[in-house]
Design a protein around this motif. Structure first.
Motif, PDB file in Angstrom:
ATOM      1  N   THR A 144     -39.492 -20.314  43.637  1.00 59.55           N
ATOM      2  CA  THR A 144     -38.095 -20.525  43.249  1.00 59.55           C
ATOM      3  C   THR A 144     -37.382 -21.412  44.257  1.00 59.55           C
ATOM      4  N   SER A 145     -37.597 -21.137  45.532  1.00 57.58           N
ATOM      5  CA  SER A 145     -36.978 -21.964  46.577  1.00 57.58           C
ATOM      6  C   SER A 145     -37.459 -23.409  46.480  1.00 57.58           C
ATOM      7  N   ALA A 146     -38.751 -23.588  46.196  1.00 55.34           N
ATOM      8  CA  ALA A 146     -39.302 -24.945  46.113  1.00 55.34           C
ATOM      9  C   ALA A 146     -38.665 -25.720  44.960  1.00 55.34           C
ATOM     10  N   VAL A 147     -38.433 -25.054  43.838  1.00 55.80           N
ATOM     11  CA  VAL A 147     -37.804 -25.737  42.688  1.00 55.80           C
ATOM     12  C   VAL A 147     -36.373 -26.144  43.038  1.00 55.80           C
ATOM     13  N   ILE A 148     -35.638 -25.240  43.709  1.00 51.71           N
ATOM     14  CA  ILE A 148     -34.253 -25.557  44.116  1.00 51.71           C
ATOM     15  C   ILE A 148     -34.228 -26.767  45.041  1.00 51.71           C
ATOM     16  N   TRP A 149     -35.104 -26.749  46.045  1.00 49.43           N
ATOM     17  CA  TRP A 149     -35.096 -27.846  47.024  1.00 49.43           C
ATOM     18  C   TRP A 149     -35.689 -29.123  46.445  1.00 49.43           C
ATOM     19  N   MET A 150     -36.552 -29.018  45.447  1.00 51.21           N
ATOM     20  CA  MET A 150     -37.067 -30.211  44.783  1.00 51.21           C
ATOM     21  C   MET A 150     -35.923 -30.952  44.102  1.00 51.21           C
ATOM     22  N   MET A 151     -34.988 -30.188  43.513  1.00 47.38           N
ATOM     23  CA  MET A 151     -33.822 -30.812  42.879  1.00 47.38           C
ATOM     24  C   MET A 151     -32.900 -31.438  43.933  1.00 47.38           C
ATOM     25  N   LEU A 152     -32.742 -30.747  45.077  1.00 47.90           N
ATOM     26  CA  LEU A 152     -31.891 -31.300  46.135  1.00 47.90           C
ATOM     27  C   LEU A 152     -32.486 -32.578  46.726  1.00 47.90           C
ATOM     28  N   PHE A 153     -33.836 -32.632  46.800  1.00 50.36           N
ATOM     29  CA  PHE A 153     -34.515 -33.794  47.379  1.00 50.36           C
ATOM     30  C   PHE A 153     -34.745 -34.914  46.363  1.00 50.36           C
ATOM     31  N   HIS A 154     -34.349 -34.727  45.122  1.00 48.24           N
ATOM     32  CA  HIS A 154     -34.619 -35.739  44.081  1.00 48.24           C
ATOM     33  C   HIS A 154     -34.015 -37.088  44.504  1.00 48.24           C
ATOM     34  N   PRO A 155     -34.788 -38.193  44.373  1.00 44.89           N
ATOM     35  CA  PRO A 155     -34.305 -39.486  44.900  1.00 44.89           C
ATOM     36  C   PRO A 155     -33.051 -40.012  44.215  1.00 44.89           C
ATOM     37  N   THR A 156     -32.845 -39.702  42.926  1.00 44.48           N
ATOM     38  CA  THR A 156     -31.666 -40.232  42.222  1.00 44.48           C
ATOM     39  C   THR A 156     -30.657 -39.153  41.856  1.00 44.48           C
ATOM     40  N   LEU A 157     -31.127 -37.949  41.530  1.00 44.75           N
ATOM     41  CA  LEU A 157     -30.207 -36.886  41.099  1.00 44.75           C
ATOM     42  C   LEU A 157     -29.896 -35.889  42.205  1.00 44.75           C
ATOM     43  N   GLY A 158     -30.606 -35.985  43.321  1.00 47.21           N
ATOM     44  CA  GLY A 158     -30.451 -34.993  44.389  1.00 47.21           C
ATOM     45  C   GLY A 158     -29.130 -35.103  45.140  1.00 47.21           C
ATOM     46  N   MET A 159     -28.682 -33.973  45.676  1.00 48.95           N
ATOM     47  CA  MET A 159     -27.391 -33.916  46.376  1.00 48.95           C
ATOM     48  C   MET A 159     -27.432 -34.668  47.715  1.00 48.95           C
ATOM     49  N   PHE A 160     -28.576 -34.630  48.398  1.00 52.46           N
ATOM     50  CA  PHE A 160     -28.660 -35.253  49.720  1.00 52.46           C
ATOM     51  C   PHE A 160     -28.450 -36.775  49.632  1.00 52.46           C
ATOM     52  N   ASN A 161     -29.130 -37.403  48.678  1.00 54.27           N
ATOM     53  CA  ASN A 161     -28.960 -38.849  48.537  1.00 54.27           C
ATOM     54  C   ASN A 161     -27.569 -39.193  48.019  1.00 54.27           C
ATOM     55  N   TYR A 162     -26.939 -38.289  47.287  1.00 51.82           N
ATOM     56  CA  TYR A 162     -25.561 -38.504  46.815  1.00 51.82           C
ATOM     57  C   TYR A 162     -24.615 -38.590  48.023  1.00 51.82           C
ATOM     58  N   PHE A 163     -24.761 -37.666  48.974  1.00 49.96           N
ATOM     59  CA  PHE A 163     -23.905 -37.695  50.164  1.00 49.96           C
ATOM     60  C   PHE A 163     -24.212 -38.906  51.047  1.00 49.96           C
ATOM     61  N   LEU A 164     -25.507 -39.284  51.122  1.00 54.54           N
ATOM     62  CA  LEU A 164     -25.861 -40.487  51.879  1.00 54.54           C
ATOM     63  C   LEU A 164     -25.218 -41.711  51.259  1.00 54.54           C
ATOM     64  N   ASP A 165     -25.175 -41.769  49.930  1.00 54.75           N
ATOM     65  CA  ASP A 165     -24.548 -42.882  49.230  1.00 54.75           C
ATOM     66  C   ASP A 165     -23.046 -42.925  49.513  1.00 54.75           C
ATOM     67  N   LEU A 166     -22.402 -41.741  49.532  1.00 48.86           N
ATOM     68  CA  LEU A 166     -20.970 -41.682  49.843  1.00 48.86           C
ATOM     69  C   LEU A 166     -20.687 -42.188  51.257  1.00 48.86           C
ATOM     70  N   ALA A 167     -21.632 -41.921  52.165  1.00 40.77           N
ATOM     71  CA  ALA A 167     -21.463 -42.357  53.559  1.00 40.77           C
ATOM     72  C   ALA A 167     -21.897 -43.805  53.762  1.00 40.77           C
ATOM     73  N   GLY A 168     -22.351 -44.457  52.686  1.00 42.65           N
ATOM     74  CA  GLY A 168     -22.765 -45.851  52.789  1.00 42.65           C
ATOM     75  C   GLY A 168     -24.133 -46.035  53.399  1.00 42.65           C
ATOM     76  N   LEU A 169     -24.959 -44.985  53.385  1.00 41.27           N
ATOM     77  CA  LEU A 169     -26.307 -45.041  53.958  1.00 41.27           C
ATOM     78  C   LEU A 169     -27.335 -45.207  52.843  1.00 41.27           C
ATOM     79  N   PRO A 170     -28.464 -45.832  53.157  1.00 34.03           N
ATOM     80  CA  PRO A 170     -29.490 -46.001  52.120  1.00 34.03           C
ATOM     81  C   PRO A 170     -30.134 -44.666  51.741  1.00 34.03           C
ATOM     82  N   ALA A 171     -30.603 -44.602  50.492  1.00 37.22           N
ATOM     83  CA  ALA A 171     -31.247 -43.376  50.013  1.00 37.22           C
ATOM     84  C   ALA A 171     -32.587 -43.169  50.715  1.00 37.22           C
TER      85      ALA A 171
END
Length: 318
Positions: A144-171
């Motif tokens: 279950t944890s792996a599925v949650i973090w797989m979504m967070l790490f997703h290159p286009t839909l993930g939350m981490f790359n979304y915040f990096l994009d807001l900060a002007g950083l590359p995905a």
């Protein structure tokens, strides 16, 4: 006088007989207590024998043989399986990856658990809600944890790359870039371990008497000095226990690598247990896989003994 002398042997005989009866009853009661104890221990002993002792003995046996894909003995090879391991680059790579994984996850998990426990130990309003949130990772399975973090790490839909994009950083390709894959799985593992570490450390903090804090305040010690001089020494048995458990758990990590990266990319997340799985159940080399399992067992045993020999001296027992 004569009567007393004549009755003495009879009295001694009665005393000896009474002692034998009492001694016999004592032995019978002791035997019953031991049998009752073994009766209660029997299920644990049976499970230990079936799922731990027998596989260990079987692994020792298979490590000296070559096997066919069905696991049947094909030939006796002696120590060749171990020699093959020492000459294998995959073996050394998995050892190096496991070492990095332990260094990334154990200190991080302990530090995060300690910070959360210190925060939850305060008397703020609504702290019960935070205690529930902090202990939640313990209730989730690895899958279950792996599925949650797989979504967070997703290159286009993930939350981490979304915040990096807001900060002007590359995905970042969190799970497909060999430079980031092990770090990504380590972040997830630290979060997974934080629930258990938090609960144990919070119990340790709650076990420290309040008069210790009051005495520190009276002596004029600040929060940092109180933590270093009082809390940390009194918490050292708990930290030592968590260190031993965390190191063993990190060496045995498997599920998150299997679900998220399958050991890739380019073997960057292929920890030692995943190599054992590949060798035994993908390549069907049960002899080599058993040899690797024995090496892992000896490695964990040596590291645990070293920790008990060196670090236990720093532990402060009340």
């Amino acid at each position: 006088m004569n009567t007393t002398v004549r009755n003495a042997p009879a009295s001694a005989a009665v005393t000896t007989s009474s002692y034998k009866i009492v001694h016999k009853r004592g032995l019978t009661a002791s035997f019953k207590e031991h049998m009752l104890a073994y009766l209660f221990l029997a299920p644990s002993i049976v499970l230990f024998g079936l799922f731990l002792l027998y596989p260990l003995i079987k692994s020792v046996y298979l490590s000296f043989f070559l096997t066919d894909p069905r696991g049947n003995i094909a030939a006796y090879v002696g120590l060749d399986n171990f020699k093959q391991l020492l000459g294998s680059s995959q073996f050394w790579n998995s050892l190096a990856v496991t070492g990095k994984f332990v260094l990334l996850t154990v200190p991080g998990g302990l530090l995060l658990g300690l910070i959360m426990a210190a925060f939850a130990h305060s008397r703020l309003k609504g702290i019960r809600l935070f205690q529930f949130i902090f202990s939640l990772p313990l209730a989730l399975s690895v899958s279950t944890s792996a599925v949650i973090w797989m979504m967070l790490f997703h290159p286009t839909l993930g939350m981490f790359n979304y915040f990096l994009d807001l900060a002007g950083l590359p995905a970042i390709q969190w799970l497909t870039d060999s430079r980031w894959a092990l770090i990504s799985i380590s972040i997830m593992t630290v979060w997974m371990n934080s629930g258990f570490n938090f609960i144990v450390l919070l119990s340790g903090l709650q076990g420290i008497p309040e008069d210790m804090y009051d005495s520190a305040k009276v002596d004029g010690a600040g929060p940092f000095r109180t933590f270093i001089r009082i809390i940390l020494p009194l918490l050292s048995p708990t930290l030592f226990f968590l260190l031993i458990v965390s190191v063993i758990g990190s060496f045995q990590a498997f599920g998150q690598m299997h679900i998220l990266t399958k050991g890739g990319p380019a073997g960057s997340t292929e920890v030692f247990v995943y190599s054992i799985y590949k060798e035994a159940f993908v390549n069907y080399q049960f002899g080599t896989g058993s040899a690797m399992a024995l090496v892992l067992f000896l490695l964990i045993l040596i590291l645990t003994l070293i920790q008990f020999t060196i670090l236990e001296k720093k532990v402060h027992y009340q």
